[in-house]
Design a protein around this motif. Structure first.
Motif, PDB file in Angstrom:
ATOM      1  N   ARG A 194      20.056 -12.235   6.743  1.00 18.36           N
ATOM      2  CA  ARG A 194      19.584 -13.370   5.947  1.00 18.36           C
ATOM      3  C   ARG A 194      19.516 -14.637   6.789  1.00 18.36           C
ATOM      4  N   LEU A 195      18.524 -15.451   6.532  1.00 16.63           N
ATOM      5  CA  LEU A 195      18.334 -16.749   7.178  1.00 16.63           C
ATOM      6  C   LEU A 195      18.109 -16.671   8.687  1.00 16.63           C
ATOM      7  N   SER A 196      17.915 -15.445   9.206  1.00 19.62           N
ATOM      8  CA  SER A 196      17.689 -15.323  10.643  1.00 19.62           C
ATOM      9  C   SER A 196      16.216 -15.520  10.967  1.00 19.62           C
ATOM     10  N   ASN A 197      15.967 -15.787  12.249  1.00 20.02           N
ATOM     11  CA  ASN A 197      14.599 -15.971  12.713  1.00 20.02           C
ATOM     12  C   ASN A 197      13.788 -14.690  12.555  1.00 20.02           C
ATOM     13  N   ASN A 198      14.458 -13.580  12.818  1.00 22.09           N
ATOM     14  CA  ASN A 198      13.779 -12.293  12.706  1.00 22.09           C
ATOM     15  C   ASN A 198      13.365 -11.999  11.275  1.00 22.09           C
ATOM     16  N   ARG A 199      14.195 -12.440  10.355  1.00 24.29           N
ATOM     17  CA  ARG A 199      13.863 -12.225   8.950  1.00 24.29           C
ATOM     18  C   ARG A 199      12.631 -13.034   8.566  1.00 24.29           C
ATOM     19  N   ARG A 200      12.603 -14.261   9.084  1.00 20.59           N
ATOM     20  CA  ARG A 200      11.456 -15.124   8.796  1.00 20.59           C
ATOM     21  C   ARG A 200      10.175 -14.467   9.328  1.00 20.59           C
ATOM     22  N   LYS A 201      10.276 -13.924  10.547  1.00 24.01           N
ATOM     23  CA  LYS A 201       9.115 -13.260  11.144  1.00 24.01           C
ATOM     24  C   LYS A 201       8.700 -12.040  10.335  1.00 24.01           C
ATOM     25  N   ALA A 202       9.702 -11.272   9.914  1.00 20.69           N
ATOM     26  CA  ALA A 202       9.389 -10.062   9.143  1.00 20.69           C
ATOM     27  C   ALA A 202       8.730 -10.429   7.822  1.00 20.69           C
ATOM     28  N   ARG A 203       9.191 -11.532   7.215  1.00 20.38           N
ATOM     29  CA  ARG A 203       8.599 -11.944   5.952  1.00 20.38           C
ATOM     30  C   ARG A 203       7.146 -12.357   6.155  1.00 20.38           C
ATOM     31  N   LYS A 204       6.908 -13.105   7.251  1.00 20.84           N
ATOM     32  CA  LYS A 204       5.531 -13.520   7.564  1.00 20.84           C
ATOM     33  C   LYS A 204       4.627 -12.303   7.720  1.00 20.84           C
ATOM     34  N   SER A 205       5.122 -11.306   8.434  1.00 15.51           N
ATOM     35  CA  SER A 205       4.221 -10.178   8.692  1.00 15.51           C
ATOM     36  C   SER A 205       3.984  -9.390   7.411  1.00 15.51           C
ATOM     37  N   LEU A 206       4.963  -9.365   6.520  1.00 15.67           N
ATOM     38  CA  LEU A 206       4.747  -8.724   5.220  1.00 15.67           C
ATOM     39  C   LEU A 206       3.697  -9.506   4.419  1.00 15.67           C
ATOM     40  N   GLU A 207       3.805 -10.834   4.477  1.00 13.23           N
ATOM     41  CA  GLU A 207       2.844 -11.654   3.733  1.00 13.23           C
ATOM     42  C   GLU A 207       1.436 -11.537   4.300  1.00 13.23           C
ATOM     43  N   ARG A 208       1.367 -11.418   5.627  1.00  7.70           N
ATOM     44  CA  ARG A 208       0.062 -11.235   6.265  1.00  7.70           C
ATOM     45  C   ARG A 208      -0.563  -9.917   5.793  1.00  7.70           C
ATOM     46  N   LEU A 209       0.290  -8.902   5.706  1.00  4.76           N
ATOM     47  CA  LEU A 209      -0.175  -7.585   5.250  1.00  4.76           C
ATOM     48  C   LEU A 209      -0.705  -7.669   3.812  1.00  4.76           C
ATOM     49  N   HIS A 210       0.056  -8.355   2.956  1.00  6.85           N
ATOM     50  CA  HIS A 210      -0.377  -8.532   1.565  1.00  6.85           C
ATOM     51  C   HIS A 210      -1.738  -9.192   1.501  1.00  6.85           C
ATOM     52  N   LYS A 211      -1.923 -10.175   2.357  1.00  6.10           N
ATOM     53  CA  LYS A 211      -3.169 -10.928   2.339  1.00  6.10           C
ATOM     54  C   LYS A 211      -4.329 -10.033   2.793  1.00  6.10           C
ATOM     55  N   ARG A 212      -4.081  -9.246   3.851  1.00  2.00           N
ATOM     56  CA  ARG A 212      -5.148  -8.391   4.355  1.00  2.00           C
ATOM     57  C   ARG A 212      -5.547  -7.371   3.286  1.00  2.00           C
ATOM     58  N   ILE A 213      -4.546  -6.847   2.600  1.00  2.00           N
ATOM     59  CA  ILE A 213      -4.804  -5.858   1.555  1.00  2.00           C
ATOM     60  C   ILE A 213      -5.613  -6.476   0.417  1.00  2.00           C
ATOM     61  N   ALA A 214      -5.224  -7.695   0.046  1.00  2.00           N
ATOM     62  CA  ALA A 214      -5.947  -8.366  -1.041  1.00  2.00           C
ATOM     63  C   ALA A 214      -7.412  -8.546  -0.651  1.00  2.00           C
ATOM     64  N   ASN A 215      -7.662  -8.886   0.599  1.00  2.00           N
ATOM     65  CA  ASN A 215      -9.045  -9.054   1.061  1.00  2.00           C
ATOM     66  C   ASN A 215      -9.813  -7.750   1.006  1.00  2.00           C
ATOM     67  N   GLN A 216      -9.152  -6.686   1.464  1.00  2.00           N
ATOM     68  CA  GLN A 216      -9.772  -5.359   1.465  1.00  2.00           C
ATOM     69  C   GLN A 216     -10.148  -4.938   0.051  1.00  2.00           C
ATOM     70  N   ARG A 217      -9.213  -5.172  -0.865  1.00  2.00           N
ATOM     71  CA  ARG A 217      -9.423  -4.771  -2.250  1.00  2.00           C
ATOM     72  C   ARG A 217     -10.566  -5.576  -2.862  1.00  2.00           C
ATOM     73  N   ASN A 218     -10.568  -6.876  -2.552  1.00  2.57           N
ATOM     74  CA  ASN A 218     -11.644  -7.737  -3.041  1.00  2.57           C
ATOM     75  C   ASN A 218     -13.007  -7.244  -2.578  1.00  2.57           C
ATOM     76  N   ASP A 219     -13.091  -6.908  -1.293  1.00  4.59           N
ATOM     77  CA  ASP A 219     -14.357  -6.403  -0.747  1.00  4.59           C
ATOM     78  C   ASP A 219     -14.802  -5.157  -1.479  1.00  4.59           C
ATOM     79  N   PHE A 220     -13.865  -4.238  -1.655  1.00  4.87           N
ATOM     80  CA  PHE A 220     -14.176  -2.989  -2.352  1.00  4.87           C
ATOM     81  C   PHE A 220     -14.690  -3.274  -3.759  1.00  4.87           C
TER      82      PHE A 220
END
Ligand SMILES: [Zn+2]
Length: 378
Positions: free
Chosen positions: A224-250
């Motif tokens: 918790r509260l570590s830099n690595n956690r922040r990075k992992a959260r960002k990459s999860l959010e990036r993934l969510h965003k990419r998926i939302a875009n893909q779904r929208n296109d479809f």
């Protein structure tokens, strides 16, 4: 009405917009507190007019003078939104529907502010003035119509977008085909069609689920509260965003295809709650609801008809040949044989036949019994 959405260039200047959004959040929370206090005391809703008057007074005090940095229309929009939410709450209460009062939001979860006529100006090229600063945005298309509303939004990755609503009414031409179809929503087969032209769910839905699970697991293992956690959260959010875009296109592609191909499309009204109970959270991934919004939009633009039927008839339980209702059909039964006429039914296909039949008779389109429609589509 048409909405145009553009991303603002990433720049240090964007801090200004982030601050404005956070300020909108602060004012929102202040209004919520006022509403809650008022409700505790009088058991009724504080009306929008009194709230507005109160806010204007507050802005003159030293303590709240910084509120003036946000356009007054944005503040009014916040007050209006909360007012609407409260009205909905009171209406629901009257009808005996359970729902909560609007609630406080964490500053970093506050997403946007909205301006109507003042507080911004579209300049030439790809520049826009918001408050007293000028921003550039990725102009992917021309803005048509007169601008009515501007919303500045930030996403979880910290990117900022502008949503511009104009009075532009879009029209597109699409050929009249005379084609009529009934569709049943599903998981593996996204749409089961009464004419056998089914639409399978794209494979990336499944792949994305796997990727999300993996990324979430990774996140949960970080301290918790570590830099690595922040990075992992960002990459999860990036993934969510990419998926939302893909779904929208479809969704857009499919909606475009269907509105070209068919003149009349029938569906069962979505019952998201019931679907969730049947299928769990998977239906959120498929986004049936947002697909229907896009389909309806394109249908209106191309003068085609999309009709959602009420859930008055159990479409998968009714025999599409003889009308017998097989009450005991269980979810796991993908096929059933009608005890009355001995027809073997595929559950979803049978439902699509019924949806087609009810839809066509609702619009007075004549005989579309399965045999007749198969003849049309052949
Ligand atoms: Zn039957």
């Amino acid at each position: 009405m048409k909405t145009f959405c553009f991303k603002i260039y990433n720049s240090k200047k964007n801090r200004y917009l982030h601050n404005q959004i956070s300020l909108a959040g602060e004012i929102y929370n202040h209004c919520i507190a006022l509403h809650k206090r008022y409700y505790r005391m009088y058991k009724k809703s504080l009306n929008a007019y009194s709230l507005q008057k109160h806010l204007t007074k507050l802005k003159k005090l030293d303590k709240y003078s910084h509120w003036n940095q946000l356009g007054s229309q944005a503040i009014q929009d916040i007050a209006d939104r909360i007012d609407k939410a409260y009205k909905l709450f009171f209406r629901n209460q009257k009808l005996g529907i359970k729902s909560g009062t609007p609630n406080f939001k964490k500053r970093r979860n506050y997403k946007s502010f909205t301006l109507k006529q003042a507080g911004y100006k579209l300049l030439g090229d790809n520049r826009i003035k918001i408050g007293n600063k000028i921003f550039k945005y990725f102009k992917s298309q021309d803005i048509q119509g007169n601008v009515k509303i501007l919303t500045v939004k930030r996403d979880k990755l910290g990117d900022i977008y502008i949503h511009i609503v104009t009075d532009f009414i879009e029209t597109r031409t699409a050929p009249r085909t005379g084609e009529i179809v009934g569709f049943d929503f599903g998981l593996k087969t996204f749409l089961t069609a009464s004419n056998d032209n089914d639409i399978e769910s794209p494979l990336f839905f499944h792949k994305n689920n796997v990727a999300i699970r993996k990324a979430s697991r990774k996140l949960s293992k970080k301290q918790r509260l570590s830099n690595n956690r922040r990075k992992a959260r960002k990459s999860l959010e990036r993934l969510h965003k990419r998926i939302a875009n893909q779904r929208n296109d479809f969704h857009w592609k499919l909606a475009n295809e269907l509105t070209d191909k068919y003149d009349f499309m029938f569906f069962e009204t979505l019952n998201i709650k019931a679907m969730q109970m049947l299928w769990g959270k998977k239906i959120c991934d498929l986004g049936f609801y947002s697909f229907m919004l896009k389909l309806k939009y394109l249908a209106s633009v191309k003068s085609k008809t999309v009709l959602c039927l009420g859930r008055f008839e159990p479409s998968s339980k009714t025999c599409s040949v003889c009308g017998y209702v097989y009450k005991y059909l269980e979810l796991k039964e993908r096929e059933w044989r009608c005890p009355e006429c001995d027809t073997l039914h595929d559950r979803d296909r049978n439902a699509s036949y019924n949806i087609l039949r009810v839809g066509a008779s609702t619009l007075g389109l004549g005989d579309v019994s399965p045999l007749a429609t198969m003849a049309i589509s052949a």
